[in-house]
Design an enzyme around this catalytic site. Structure first.
Site, PDB file in Angstrom:
ATOM      1  N   LYS A  22     119.463  42.848  -9.776  1.00 42.97           N
ATOM      2  CA  LYS A  22     118.887  43.598  -8.660  1.00 42.97           C
ATOM      3  C   LYS A  22     117.541  42.991  -8.247  1.00 42.97           C
ATOM      4  O   LYS A  22     117.275  42.769  -7.059  1.00 42.97           O
ATOM      5  CB  LYS A  22     118.669  45.063  -9.061  1.00 42.97           C
ATOM      6  CG  LYS A  22     117.947  45.891  -7.996  1.00 42.97           C
ATOM      7  CD  LYS A  22     117.511  47.240  -8.525  1.00 42.97           C
ATOM      8  CE  LYS A  22     116.212  47.140  -9.272  1.00 42.97           C
ATOM      9  NZ  LYS A  22     115.105  47.921  -8.721  1.00 42.97           N
ATOM     10  N   ASN A  23     116.681  42.710  -9.221  1.00 42.54           N
ATOM     11  CA  ASN A  23     115.328  42.244  -8.916  1.00 42.54           C
ATOM     12  C   ASN A  23     115.301  40.824  -8.365  1.00 42.54           C
ATOM     13  O   ASN A  23     114.302  40.410  -7.764  1.00 42.54           O
ATOM     14  CB  ASN A  23     114.441  42.348 -10.161  1.00 42.54           C
ATOM     15  CG  ASN A  23     114.119  43.794 -10.508  1.00 42.54           C
ATOM     16  OD1 ASN A  23     114.217  44.687  -9.660  1.00 42.54           O
ATOM     17  ND2 ASN A  23     113.753  44.033 -11.757  1.00 42.54           N
ATOM     18  N   CYS A 115     110.005  54.107  -7.631  1.00 42.61           N
ATOM     19  CA  CYS A 115     109.833  54.883  -8.860  1.00 42.61           C
ATOM     20  C   CYS A 115     108.385  55.342  -9.018  1.00 42.61           C
ATOM     21  O   CYS A 115     107.439  54.636  -8.670  1.00 42.61           O
ATOM     22  CB  CYS A 115     110.219  54.036 -10.074  1.00 42.61           C
ATOM     23  SG  CYS A 115     111.989  53.824 -10.279  1.00 42.61           S
ATOM     24  N   ARG A 120     100.865  50.561  -8.237  1.00 43.21           N
ATOM     25  CA  ARG A 120     101.428  49.298  -7.741  1.00 43.21           C
ATOM     26  C   ARG A 120     100.970  48.988  -6.311  1.00 43.21           C
ATOM     27  O   ARG A 120     101.771  48.887  -5.386  1.00 43.21           O
ATOM     28  CB  ARG A 120     102.960  49.333  -7.814  1.00 43.21           C
ATOM     29  CG  ARG A 120     103.466  49.528  -9.222  1.00 43.21           C
ATOM     30  CD  ARG A 120     104.934  49.148  -9.357  1.00 43.21           C
ATOM     31  NE  ARG A 120     105.812  50.136  -8.775  1.00 43.21           N
ATOM     32  CZ  ARG A 120     107.136  50.079  -8.840  1.00 43.21           C
ATOM     33  NH1 ARG A 120     107.720  49.084  -9.456  1.00 43.21           N
ATOM     34  NH2 ARG A 120     107.893  51.005  -8.304  1.00 43.21           N
ATOM     35  N   ASP A 303     110.047  46.583 -18.018  1.00 45.52           N
ATOM     36  CA  ASP A 303     111.317  47.214 -17.657  1.00 45.52           C
ATOM     37  C   ASP A 303     112.235  47.444 -18.852  1.00 45.52           C
ATOM     38  O   ASP A 303     113.291  48.056 -18.709  1.00 45.52           O
ATOM     39  CB  ASP A 303     112.057  46.363 -16.611  1.00 45.52           C
ATOM     40  CG  ASP A 303     111.551  46.627 -15.199  1.00 45.52           C
ATOM     41  OD1 ASP A 303     110.720  47.531 -15.024  1.00 45.52           O
ATOM     42  OD2 ASP A 303     111.998  45.937 -14.268  1.00 45.52           O
ATOM     43  N   ARG A 395     120.140  53.076  -8.677  1.00 45.11           N
ATOM     44  CA  ARG A 395     119.290  52.063  -8.050  1.00 45.11           C
ATOM     45  C   ARG A 395     119.360  50.737  -8.792  1.00 45.11           C
ATOM     46  O   ARG A 395     119.079  49.688  -8.212  1.00 45.11           O
ATOM     47  CB  ARG A 395     117.838  52.544  -8.002  1.00 45.11           C
ATOM     48  CG  ARG A 395     117.596  53.739  -7.087  1.00 45.11           C
ATOM     49  CD  ARG A 395     116.111  54.103  -7.012  1.00 45.11           C
ATOM     50  NE  ARG A 395     115.330  52.929  -6.666  1.00 45.11           N
ATOM     51  CZ  ARG A 395     114.294  52.491  -7.368  1.00 45.11           C
ATOM     52  NH1 ARG A 395     113.902  53.126  -8.444  1.00 45.11           N
ATOM     53  NH2 ARG A 395     113.632  51.416  -6.981  1.00 45.11           N
TER      54      ARG A 395
END
Length: 416
Positions: A22-23, A115, A120, A303, A395
């Protein structure tokens, strides 16, 4: 609204194929708007964030075709605005700033959501783009950027920001002259983005190190590109094998990108062996406590913090984990305590004392990785565990309950 119901106590045994990252996919999808004649991407995971990004690409003026892990993107009449209704659900949407400024010279992007794990801020992105000639205003919750033509610059990041590095890679690919990024993020997903851009004709070197050099080109060419496997999904299933005292073979597992995670899991008593087509994982004797500090790559990834805490809960002795990346990423701890875990928080550090067993209970997920942590805990908790707010899971984990059921878990998704 849906929830997961998990019956714990069963060892997981079998094979799980690791999905595309995903990232890595998110910035590559957004970078595709800079390729005039389009690209074809494969191994794209079917996730909520991916589908949101595809909707965003359509709103920006791209023709998009999606079919079983393959996505074709062709820019047509590009527009500069990323609206709040989409951006509010996904942090990564701010990554369209660099491509839009690079290709159109303007961008209007809503301040992002995602999230609830910390502030951030995007100021590192903006200050770096300003050094390349962009100007920004904040109006009614939108970042409004404009430039005549981005110019190469020598940029030093105060912190190795992944999103900032990715935004600047994309912006610099079509800028005039050379851009040098110092203290750049070294994450494998940044490398994957740079490799994709290079396949389209960009001139990027140094990716995977702290200094990246980008020589701007006038245009990018069409290509076909395969997204890398998801190292965080792979790490999560490694812990699933260990926590349930099972044995899993993880197909297409990105072994080299998980060095820090594998080192700590082996230290805890997990047997991990790389093969030609994947990685075999099982517990080797009694699990023991370890100390972990989250750090930018190649350190232990933030993560994976929540998932390894779940494993620490049943390891003999004491463990300590310090979170250095995000200031609000221990919200899963109180939910683990509801399951019987013995965890004490002190600032950004969690002290974990292993217990003999966890007991099933209703728990609430607060973010994507916290969701995975609670699922892992539910797999070994005695009785029934109910995990609420599982939309976070969707997600970042493709078909997680299906993959777990296929290797022996008792887990079902039901309407609340």
């Amino acid at each position: 609204m849906k929830k997961l119901i998990i019956g714990g106590g069963l060892p997981l045994k079998g094979r799980i194929r690791i999905s595309g990252s995903k990232n890595a996919a998110l910035p590559i999808l957004l970078a595709s708007i800079m390729v005039e004649n389009g690209v074809t991407l494969s191994n794209v995971p079917n996730l909520r964030d991916i589908n949101t990004t595809i909707k965003l690409l359509s709103l920006l003026g791209c023709a998009v075709e999606q079919n079983q892990g393959e996505v074709k993107i062709k820019p047509q009449n590009l527009l500069p605005e990323a609206p709040y209704d989409l951006v509010r659900t996904m942090r990564a949407s701010v990554l369209c700033l660099g491509p839009l400024l690079g290709i159109l010279g303007q961008a209007k992007v809503a301040l992002p959501g995602g999230c609830a794990i910390g502030a951030r801020p995007v100021d590192l992105h903006l200050s770096a783009l300003e050094q390349m000639g962009a100007e920004f205003d904040l109006e009614s919750g939108y970042i409004i950027g404009r430039c005549q033509k981005l110019r190469g610059a020598h940029i030093h990041f105060d912190f190795p920001t992944v999103g900032g590095t990715e935004n600047l890679l994309m912006a610099a690919a079509l800028a005039e002259g050379e851009t040098v990024l110092e203290n750049a993020a070294r994450e494998p997903e940044v490398v994957d983005l740079a490799n994709f851009l290079n396949k389209c004709g960009a001139k990027i070197s140094g990716q995977g190190t702290s200094i990246i050099r980008i020589q701007g080109v006038s245009s990018l060419s069409p290509c076909k590109y395969r997204i890398m496997p998801d190292r965080i999904e792979a790490g999560t299933y490694m812990i699933a094998a260990a926590i349930t005292d099972g044995e899993l073979f993880l197909e297409e597992c990105p072994f080299n990108e998980l060095d820090a995670v594998i080192y700590k899991l082996r230290e805890m008593g997990v047997w991990i062996q790389e093969g030609k087509t994947g990685v075999l994982v099982r517990r080797q004797g009694t699990l023991t406590g370890v100390d972990v500090v989250t750090l930018p790559f190649p350190g232990f990834p933030t993560d994976m913090q929540a998932q390894i805490i779940a494993l620490m809960c049943i390891a003999e002795g004491s463990s300590m984990i310090k979170e250095t990346i995000f200031e609000n990423r221990f919200m899963h701890v109180l939910e683990l305590v509801r399951l019987g875990a013995n965890i004490k928080l002190s600032g950004q550090t969690a002290m974990v004392r292993g217990v003999r067993e966890l007991i099933g209970a209703p728990v609430m997920a607060s973010d994507l990785r916290a969701s995975a942590c609670l699922v892992l805990a539910g797999l070994i908790a005695k009785g029934k565990t109910e995990v609420y707010r599982i939309y976070h899971l969707d997600r970042g984990y493709e078909k997680i309950e299906q993959k777990l059921v296929n290797v022996g878990a008792r887990i079902a998704r039901v309407n609340v």
